[in-house]
Motif scaffolding. Structure first.
Motif, mmCIF file in Angstrom:
data_model
loop_
_atom_site.group_PDB
_atom_site.id
_atom_site.type_symbol
_atom_site.label_atom_id
_atom_site.label_comp_id
_atom_site.label_asym_id
_atom_site.label_seq_id
_atom_site.Cartn_x
_atom_site.Cartn_y
_atom_site.Cartn_z
ATOM 1 N N VAL A 279 -1.789 -1.628 -43.972
ATOM 2 C CA VAL A 279 -0.717 -2.490 -44.466
ATOM 3 C C VAL A 279 0.621 -1.974 -43.949
ATOM 4 O O VAL A 279 0.945 -0.801 -44.144
ATOM 5 C CB VAL A 279 -0.710 -2.518 -46.009
ATOM 6 C CG1 VAL A 279 0.411 -3.422 -46.504
ATOM 7 C CG2 VAL A 279 -2.043 -2.999 -46.524
ATOM 8 N N GLY B 82 4.295 -0.783 -43.543
ATOM 9 C CA GLY B 82 5.287 -0.267 -44.481
ATOM 10 C C GLY B 82 6.598 -1.009 -44.311
ATOM 11 O O GLY B 82 6.676 -2.004 -43.593
ATOM 12 N N THR C 198 -0.049 8.704 -39.418
ATOM 13 C CA THR C 198 -1.417 9.216 -39.537
ATOM 14 C C THR C 198 -1.409 10.729 -39.685
ATOM 15 O O THR C 198 -2.136 11.293 -40.506
ATOM 16 C CB THR C 198 -2.228 8.829 -38.287
ATOM 17 O OG1 THR C 198 -2.173 7.424 -38.138
ATOM 18 C CG2 THR C 198 -3.667 9.272 -38.411
ATOM 19 N N SER D 157 -1.440 3.307 -36.203
ATOM 20 C CA SER D 157 -1.855 4.321 -37.185
ATOM 21 C C SER D 157 -3.350 4.206 -37.491
ATOM 22 O O SER D 157 -4.076 5.210 -37.472
ATOM 23 C CB SER D 157 -1.027 4.153 -38.463
ATOM 24 O OG SER D 157 -1.625 4.840 -39.525
ATOM 25 N N VAL D 158 -3.841 2.981 -37.740
ATOM 26 C CA VAL D 158 -5.265 2.866 -38.069
ATOM 27 C C VAL D 158 -6.138 3.148 -36.847
ATOM 28 O O VAL D 158 -7.218 3.735 -36.981
ATOM 29 C CB VAL D 158 -5.638 1.483 -38.673
ATOM 30 C CG1 VAL D 158 -5.051 1.319 -40.041
ATOM 31 C CG2 VAL D 158 -5.253 0.342 -37.771
ATOM 32 N N THR E 298 -0.053 11.769 -43.284
ATOM 33 C CA THR E 298 -0.865 11.414 -44.446
ATOM 34 C C THR E 298 -2.335 11.776 -44.258
ATOM 35 O O THR E 298 -3.082 11.819 -45.230
ATOM 36 C CB THR E 298 -0.779 9.903 -44.743
ATOM 37 O OG1 THR E 298 -1.204 9.195 -43.578
ATOM 38 C CG2 THR E 298 0.612 9.482 -45.092
ATOM 39 N N ILE F 148 -4.537 9.933 -42.995
ATOM 40 C CA ILE F 148 -5.347 8.713 -42.921
ATOM 41 C C ILE F 148 -4.527 7.614 -42.246
ATOM 42 O O ILE F 148 -3.337 7.771 -42.000
ATOM 43 C CB ILE F 148 -5.791 8.205 -44.323
ATOM 44 C CG1 ILE F 148 -4.576 8.058 -45.226
ATOM 45 C CG2 ILE F 148 -6.838 9.101 -44.926
ATOM 46 C CD1 ILE F 148 -4.860 7.324 -46.506
ATOM 47 N N GLY F 149 -5.199 6.508 -41.968
ATOM 48 C CA GLY F 149 -4.491 5.351 -41.438
ATOM 49 C C GLY F 149 -4.437 4.271 -42.498
ATOM 50 O O GLY F 149 -5.389 4.061 -43.231
ATOM 51 N N THR F 150 -3.271 3.593 -42.610
ATOM 52 C CA THR F 150 -3.118 2.525 -43.595
ATOM 53 C C THR F 150 -2.869 1.217 -42.867
ATOM 54 O O THR F 150 -1.919 1.123 -42.083
ATOM 55 C CB THR F 150 -1.933 2.825 -44.534
ATOM 56 O OG1 THR F 150 -2.073 4.163 -44.995
ATOM 57 C CG2 THR F 150 -1.914 1.884 -45.705
ATOM 58 N N THR G 224 -9.482 -0.931 -45.387
ATOM 59 C CA THR G 224 -8.790 -0.182 -46.433
ATOM 60 C C THR G 224 -8.315 1.137 -45.817
ATOM 61 O O THR G 224 -8.825 1.541 -44.772
ATOM 62 C CB THR G 224 -9.743 0.126 -47.601
ATOM 63 O OG1 THR G 224 -10.939 0.674 -47.038
ATOM 64 C CG2 THR G 224 -10.080 -1.122 -48.376
ATOM 65 N N PRO G 225 -7.327 1.772 -46.439
ATOM 66 C CA PRO G 225 -6.868 3.046 -45.891
ATOM 67 C C PRO G 225 -8.027 4.013 -45.697
ATOM 68 O O PRO G 225 -8.897 4.139 -46.568
ATOM 69 C CB PRO G 225 -5.890 3.557 -46.959
ATOM 70 C CG PRO G 225 -5.414 2.325 -47.631
ATOM 71 C CD PRO G 225 -6.562 1.363 -47.602
ATOM 72 N N ALA H 155 1.441 0.093 -38.110
ATOM 73 C CA ALA H 155 0.201 0.051 -38.889
ATOM 74 C C ALA H 155 -1.006 0.020 -37.957
ATOM 75 O O ALA H 155 -1.989 0.748 -38.163
ATOM 76 C CB ALA H 155 0.210 -1.182 -39.795
#
Lengths: 332, 329
Positions: free
Chosen positions: B251, B253, B242, B88-89, B245, B247-249, B153-154, B85
């Motif tokens: 939270v 998984g 990333t 990714s963000v 999708t 975007i970065g999330t 937030t994502p 996570a």
């Protein structure tokens, strides 16, 4: 002369340090309670208006179901295990009550999930005890099974609708005069039972024995698989009871309600001084560990810190406390 | 070990290799059977299905490879999901509204970030002597919190060429690009590592830490190195999230626990020192195939989770039964 004096004073300092270490090692609850008092003091100074009887009630109410889940972790830790299925089992039981109560009445609605939890626990116990599957994997697999079945049940019950029964709402979220939560009615006997069991019953001593030295306990004639089956049944039933309280507390019936409490329950047992390697610890420390986590959450949210900071501090405290334990127990 | 190297012919060498990798070969056969079964129940399952399979398993497969490395070294990393996570963000924030070429810088710096957070995990486990499972569990809170600090937030963005790297196919349409990417990454990192001194040390400390120490293996440093490799694969997993999708999330998984499950199914012993990364990848693909088969069969999709759990428990039970039998014999 001065040299001798300094040696002596150094020895005194050393022995007092050792005494502290000994205290920390043998009665970990003392420094933990100290930490808890320190945190409450910090809240008192930073936000004087927050601490009142109502705050105590809210904190206890949130801590009680988490403490029951942490009891599952404490008991399984003692044997060198862990129970990751408590989240799924607790969510399942809360959800089952909410869907069954409309047709079957409260007694049946409570008994059915308890029975299912016991069956799941027995399967877990057989996997861990007889087939020697690693508890991490066994309980992870069991949580997938329980979660999936609960989801299937949810789809079946989608028409009938559901609601958390009023009695459970009162039990989970009601208080006496805003201070003492009703859930203490469930928790006090449970906690007394667990403390008594660990200290004064053969089963409790067997948990420590199996975790401390499995080979020695086997040679001493302990049938460890029987101990483990009973342990995981007990753990699952406790998780189911926690699930009732969670659904009563939040007034939500959802198959993923308790998932987010699994890791905090593990953290509380670790902070409380129970070793994940088995054989050392107890429920008294775990209860203080739960209070520390709950008060910390309350402290940080009252200071307006975002969730992110809370999580980072959460993790750091777990590492720090666990490192302190490892240090004092390794030097003995 | 009866045949000495001098006498061993090509045939017996292959046989010995097959015996050593029996678990992985069994998994591959099972995977092939599942693919055939999928084709039978869903005749329209074809190149597109295989491509989708490749893209959907990529993040978990990378996580499982990372988990496998640290488990082989005798540890476990419960912070993989949070590290994914975070990376990714970070990558999504860095790439947001930046030129396409800048993404190369992002990829490199995020991989370095993965190595760094893996090093923090490993160093803490070595220095504090707290059990790995507790340290990495605690750090999973820390990394998830950091991810939330980066992005509440994502959001964020991703370069288009990264998306094209994890979707579609290469050459003929039956070879998903994600699979090629996975094979290339594993081939670049794992195969040289396994043949190196470090790789041998990782197996050694997982198999018997004391014996490894007495043979002169630097146990602490090797453990940190294993965590760094895991961190890097977690970063790759985060990048693949990333990329796919856009975007970065923040939270995490379900990757932490599923990676542990995949590793165990893949024949890596949680006690350490045994297994390899390929079994774990095969296990990830099998878990995903079972999920899609259940959809194709029109069975309640929630039963897929049950089936995955039953397979996990069943396979591990059989595996440990075999071991108990062998120990008694």
């Amino acid at each position: 002369m001065s040299g001798a004096a300094s040696t002596q004073s150094r020895r005194a300092a050393w022995s007092s340090a050792a005494a502290w270490r000994g205290l920390f090692r043998d009665r970990p609850i003392v420094p933990l309670v100290g930490l808890l008092v320190l945190m409450i003091g910090a809240i008192r100074i930073l936000q004087p208006d927050i601490i009142n009887p109502g705050w105590v009630g809210v904190t206890l109410r949130a801590a009680i179901p988490l403490a029951i889940l942490a009891a599952c972790q404490t008991l399984t830790f003692l044997t060198g295990g862990i129970d990751l299925s408590v989240g799924a089992v607790a969510s399942m039981s809360g959800f089952m009550v909410a869907t069954l109560v409309g047709h079957q009445g409260l007694a049946v609605a409570l008994l059915v999930p308890l029975l299912i939890a016991a069956i799941a626990g027995a399967v877990t116990g057989i996997g861990v005890g007889v087939f020697r599957v690693h508890p991490l994997i066994m309980t992870l697999g069991m949580s997938l099974v329980v979660l999936g079945l609960a989801n299937v049940w949810q789809l079946i019950m989608v028409q009938t609708g559901s609601g958390v029964p009023a009695d459970l709402r009162t039990l989970g979220s009601g208080t006496v005069g805003g201070i003492l939560p009703f859930s203490l009615l469930v928790f006090v006997p449970l906690a007394a039972f667990i403390l008594f069991m660990l200290r004064s019953t053969g089963f409790g001593r067997l948990l420590y024995a199996v975790g401390d030295n499995p080979v020695a306990s086997r040679l001493a004639g302990v049938r460890s698989w029987q101990v483990l089956v009973v342990l995981y049944v007990l753990s699952a039933v406790l998780a189911a009871i926690a699930g009732f309280l969670y659904s009563g507390l939040t007034n939500v019936a959802s198959v993923s309600l308790v998932d987010s409490a699994v890791l905090p329950s593990v953290a509380a047992a670790v902070i409380g001084g129970t070793s994940i390697m088995g054989g050392r610890g107890g429920f008294a420390g775990t209860m203080v560990g739960v209070l520390i986590l709950t008060v910390l959450t309350s402290l940080l949210s009252s200071l307006g810190y975002p969730e992110a900071v809370r999580q980072i501090l959460f993790g750091s405290i777990i590492v720090a406390v666990a490192a302190a334990y490892t240090r004092v127990t390794a030097e003995s | 070990m009866r045949a000495s190297p001098a006498r061993s012919t090509g045939g017996s060498a292959i046989l010995a290799a097959a015996r050593r990798n029996a678990w992985t070969i069994g998994l591959l056969v099972f995977m092939a059977l599942l693919l055939v079964f999928t084709k039978i129940i869903q005749p329209s399952y074809g190149a597109a299905g295989v491509q989708g399979l490749g893209s959907s398993v990529l993040p978990l497969a990378l996580a499982a490879v990372g988990q496998a490395v640290v488990v082989i070294s005798g540890g476990i990393d419960l912070s993989i999901g949070s590290m994914m996570a975070l990376t990714s963000v970070v990558s999504a924030t860095m790439m947001n509204e930046r030129p396409e070429e800048f993404a190369i810088v992002v990829v490199i710096s995020v991989l370095l970030l993965g190595l760094a957070i893996g090093a923090v995990n490993g160093t803490l486990a070595v220095v504090t002597r707290v059990p790995d499972i507790v340290v990495t569990l605690a750090m999973s809170f820390v990394w998830a919190g950091c991810a939330l600090l980066v992005l509440k937030t994502p959001g964020g963005g991703s370069a288009k060429w990264l998306l094209s790297l994890v979707t579609g196919s290469v050459g003929i349409e039956w070879i998903p690009r994600a699979a090629v990417l996975l094979i290339v990454v594993v081939a670049i990192v794992w195969i040289p590592l396994r043949r190196s001194r470090l790789g041998l040390s990782i197996y050694a400390i997982g198999s018997n830490r004391l014996a490894a120490f007495r043979s002169g293996v630097p146990v602490g440093r090797t453990r940190v190195a294993a965590y760094m490799v895991t961190g890097m694969f977690a970063a790759l997993g985060g990048l693949s999230l990333t990329a796919s999708t856009g975007i970065g999330t923040p939270v995490p998984g379900p990757y932490t626990l599923m990676s542990v499950a995949a590793v165990v199914l893949g024949g890596v012993s949680l006690a350490g020192g045994r297994g390899g990364v390929f079994g774990a990848v095969a296990a990830v693909i099998i878990l995903q195939l079972i999920r899609s088969d259940i959809t194709f069969l029109n069975i309640n999709p929630n039963l897929a989770v049950v089936v995955q759990g039953v397979i996990l428990i069943g396979v591990v039970m059989i595996g440990s039964l075999v071991q108990i039998r062998r120990a008694r014999a």
